[in-house]
Design a protein around this motif. Structure first.
Motif, PDB file in Angstrom:
ATOM      1  N   GLY A  83       0.788  -1.228   0.000  1.00 14.77           N
ATOM      2  CA  GLY A  83       0.000   0.000   0.000  1.00 14.77           C
ATOM      3  C   GLY A  83       0.820   1.277   0.000  1.00 14.77           C
ATOM      4  N   SER A  84       2.122   1.167  -0.227  1.00 22.40           N
ATOM      5  CA  SER A  84       2.993   2.344  -0.209  1.00 22.40           C
ATOM      6  C   SER A  84       3.796   2.412  -1.508  1.00 22.40           C
ATOM      7  CB  SER A  84       3.941   2.285   1.002  1.00 22.40           C
ATOM      8  OG  SER A  84       4.749   1.119   0.947  1.00 22.40           O
ATOM      9  N   THR A  85       4.471   3.545  -1.712  1.00 24.04           N
ATOM     10  CA  THR A  85       5.150   3.753  -2.991  1.00 24.04           C
ATOM     11  C   THR A  85       6.596   4.221  -2.880  1.00 24.04           C
ATOM     12  OG1 THR A  85       4.353   6.044  -3.102  1.00 24.04           O
ATOM     13  CG2 THR A  85       2.968   4.338  -4.124  1.00 24.04           C
ATOM     14  N   SER A  86       7.057   4.625  -1.701  1.00 29.41           N
ATOM     15  CA  SER A  86       8.406   5.187  -1.575  1.00 29.41           C
ATOM     16  C   SER A  86       9.455   4.180  -2.035  1.00 29.41           C
ATOM     17  CB  SER A  86       8.679   5.593  -0.130  1.00 29.41           C
ATOM     18  OG  SER A  86       7.801   6.616   0.274  1.00 29.41           O
ATOM     19  N   PRO A  87      10.561   4.666  -2.597  1.00 27.08           N
ATOM     20  CA  PRO A  87      11.580   3.748  -3.130  1.00 27.08           C
ATOM     21  C   PRO A  87      12.347   2.976  -2.065  1.00 27.08           C
ATOM     22  CG  PRO A  87      12.278   6.041  -3.367  1.00 27.08           C
ATOM     23  CD  PRO A  87      10.853   6.072  -2.928  1.00 27.08           C
ATOM     24  N   PHE A  88      12.256   3.408  -0.798  1.00 30.81           N
ATOM     25  CA  PHE A  88      12.928   2.683   0.278  1.00 30.81           C
ATOM     26  C   PHE A  88      11.942   2.383   1.398  1.00 30.81           C
ATOM     27  CE2 PHE A  88      16.335   4.804  -1.958  1.00 30.81           C
ATOM     28  CZ  PHE A  88      17.283   3.803  -2.078  1.00 30.81           C
ATOM     29  N   ILE A  89      12.198   1.293   2.118  1.00 28.41           N
ATOM     30  CA  ILE A  89      11.326   0.800   3.182  1.00 28.41           C
ATOM     31  C   ILE A  89      12.147   0.661   4.455  1.00 28.41           C
ATOM     32  CG2 ILE A  89       9.998  -1.220   3.964  1.00 28.41           C
ATOM     33  CD1 ILE A  89       9.573  -1.678   0.805  1.00 28.41           C
TER      34      ILE A  89
END
Length: 340
Positions: A83-89
């Motif tokens: 459910g997220s889109t940022s390139p890093f987690i």
């Protein structure tokens, strides 16, 4: 690395964490690189979700998901990744916190797929206002973990303070996960971090570790990791067997995976023996122990070690319980020099 490139989604899987989650969220929102903070309330019976929403700073970065059925941290984290889109987690446990400037230090270079830093382990009765905790001035002393070093670093030892490398909380490249089809194993409720990191390194991930400290972990006697089920140990040992099926692994990597699998499997056999004894009596437990040499040896060793330790405690030769210092660090580190 630019701010655009270093956008991070912070994922907080939470269950009955209403007391601690405001500090966790605040520490994440304090980091300018945190573009998304996703809290997944894993069917809490307290007001975790409401308390999490109340911690919003108005920046629009916080979102709260709620699961109606308890699914475990792997499922919750996978839901947040989807459910997220940022390139890093970046994973943050609901009773832990980031030290200010954590991501700035980790993103100082871009030569990694996973990047982790040192962890400050604080005993729960010694914890104060976590927003005022400052990172100690440790040298980064960067290194890259290969599979052998990582897996060997996850074999715990009796009467030694726990410091397994699976406790690390790296920032993870979403691109690497997508490229290799990696997610948390939802069958695991113990060692799910270890399994993901090991599988990633086996697939060629550049796992960078720095000794400077950016993550604070509250050590609690009632933590979930201390209350795992016997079945959880079996599933973790089975996860090692699955890793051994990766054809590209060199024999040195397979050897250390087998060592870790035996280590966990022996723990499972001892725990299962004690479960059978409690549920069905000594005769049934003895039958289980004698069913194979693989069962018997770790059970005899484990029972003997426990009895010997109890005898030493009774005689006053050892402390009644292992002393946990108010604060320690996961990895040994050197003080930063003026050049750092």
């Amino acid at each position: 690395m630019s701010n655009t490139q270093s956008r991070v989604c912070v994922i907080i899987a939470a269950r009955n964490a209403a007391r601690t989650i405001p500090a966790a969220i605040a520490s994440a929102l304090r980091e300018p690189e945190a573009a998304e903070v996703v809290v997944v309330d894993d069917a809490s019976t307290d007001d975790t979700a409401q308390v999490a929403r109340a911690a919003d700073d108005g920046s629009g970065r916080l979102s709260v998901m709620r699961l109606d059925i308890n699914k475990g941290p792997s499922f919750a984290r996978n839901a947040a990744i989807a459910g997220s889109t940022s390139p890093f987690i970046s994973i943050l446990d609901a009773d832990d916190f980031f030290l200010e400037g954590r991501f700035r230090r980790l993103f100082a270079s871009a030569d990694w797929d996973f990047a982790a830093d040192n962890i400050m382990l604080i005993r729960d009765d010694a914890a104060t206002d976590v927003s005022k905790v400052v990172a100690p001035p440790f040298s980064a002393d960067p290194e890259f973990l290969d599979l052998e070093r990582f897996v060997e670093g996850n074999i715990s030892r009796r009467r030694v303070q726990r410091g397994e490398l699976g406790f690390l909380k790296p920032v993870i490249s979403r691109a690497f996960l997508e490229r290799h089809g990696l997610r948390y194993d939802e069958s695991l409720r113990l060692g799910e971090d270890y399994e993901l990191y090991a599988r990633a390194v086996a697939r060629g991930a550049r796992f960078k570790v720095i000794r400077s400290c950016g993550y604070g972990a509250i050590v609690r006697a009632d933590s979930l990791s201390g209350r795992h089920r016997t079945l959880d140990l079996k599933r973790l040992a089975d996860a090692d067997l699955a890793l051994l099926k990766i054809d590209s692994l060199p024999e040195t990597s397979k050897a250390v995976l087998r060592k870790h699998e035996r280590h966990v499997r022996d723990k499972y056999r001892l725990r299962n023996f004690l479960d059978v004894k409690a549920e069905r009596g000594l005769a049934s437990a003895a039958a289980y122990a004698l069913a194979s040499q693989s069962n018997l040896i770790p059970i005899v060793r484990g029972v003997a070690a426990d009895k010997l330790e109890a005898l030493f405690r009774h005689a006053g030769l050892t402390s009644k319980r292992q002393k946990v210092p108010p604060m320690r660090f996961l990895m040994a580190a050197n003080a930063a020099t003026a050049e750092n």
